[in-house]
Design a protein around this motif. Structure first.
Motif, PDB file in Angstrom:
ATOM      1  N   ARG A   6       0.880  -1.196  -0.070  1.00  0.00           N
ATOM      2  CA  ARG A   6       0.041  -0.016   0.106  1.00  0.00           C
ATOM      3  C   ARG A   6       0.780   1.284  -0.122  1.00  0.00           C
ATOM      4  O   ARG A   6       1.715   1.323   0.935  1.00  0.00           O
ATOM      5  CB  ARG A   6      -0.912  -0.087   1.084  1.00  0.00           C
ATOM      6  CG  ARG A   6      -2.031  -1.165   1.489  1.00  0.00           C
ATOM      7  CD  ARG A   6      -3.120  -0.865   0.513  1.00  0.00           C
ATOM      8  NE  ARG A   6      -3.863   0.443   1.140  1.00  0.00           N
ATOM      9  CZ  ARG A   6      -4.883   0.876   0.712  1.00  0.00           C
ATOM     10  NH1 ARG A   6      -5.251   0.619  -0.646  1.00  0.00           N
ATOM     11  NH2 ARG A   6      -5.539   1.831   1.237  1.00  0.00           N
ATOM     12  N   THR A  65       0.781   5.686  -0.288  1.00  0.00           N
ATOM     13  CA  THR A  65       0.055   6.722   0.122  1.00  0.00           C
ATOM     14  C   THR A  65       0.043   8.091  -0.673  1.00  0.00           C
ATOM     15  O   THR A  65       1.331   8.408  -0.762  1.00  0.00           O
ATOM     16  CB  THR A  65      -0.116   6.967   1.801  1.00  0.00           C
ATOM     17  OG1 THR A  65      -0.128   5.996   2.554  1.00  0.00           O
ATOM     18  CG2 THR A  65      -0.789   8.074   2.286  1.00  0.00           C
ATOM     19  N   GLY A 106      -5.112   6.240  -0.381  1.00  0.00           N
ATOM     20  CA  GLY A 106      -4.633   4.713  -0.407  1.00  0.00           C
ATOM     21  C   GLY A 106      -4.380   4.504  -1.809  1.00  0.00           C
ATOM     22  O   GLY A 106      -5.408   4.486  -2.461  1.00  0.00           O
TER      23      GLY A 106
END
Length: 117
Positions: free
Chosen positions: A77, A79, A89
């Motif tokens: 993930r 950001t 995200g």
């Protein structure tokens, strides 16, 4: 009118309809292992470039917390942080590996998180 950066809300509106993007890129190989890895910094740069190219907007501020292992199915993930501190995200998932080249899909979340107070 040109904007220096999009707010996260604007990014979520512009990035999400794009859906999943297939991105091919080269990766460096860690010494002593047979699995290629892409550094978190290089991954963040590629994700930012691909989102900018797809939306026609300036490159967003992207951070990725870990290197991406070149193994099909691996996810991480990243950001996107807007100027106002809100975040969005972005999921990165490895779709194929060809030698040192790691190919992956990107998918932005549909909802942004507000900036901390």
């Amino acid at each position: 009118m040109t904007m220096a950066r999009l707010s996260t809300a604007a990014w979520s509106l512009s990035a999400v309809p794009v859906g999943i993007l297939l991105v091919g890129c080269s990766a460096s190989v860690d010494v002593g292992t047979s699995t290629p890895k892409m550094s978190s910094g290089k991954l963040a740069t590629i994700v930012a470039e691909k989102l900018a190219a797809t939306t026609g907007q300036p490159k967003p501020d992207i951070t990725c917390p870990e290197d991406l292992a070149g193994k099909v199915g691996t996810t991480t993930r990243c950001t996107l942080t807007a100027d106002d501190g809100s975040t969005l995200g972005v999921t990165v998932k490895v779709t194929s590996v060809d030698g040192d080249q790691i190919n992956f899909d990107l998918e932005a979340d549909s909802t942004a998180s507000p900036a901390p107070n």
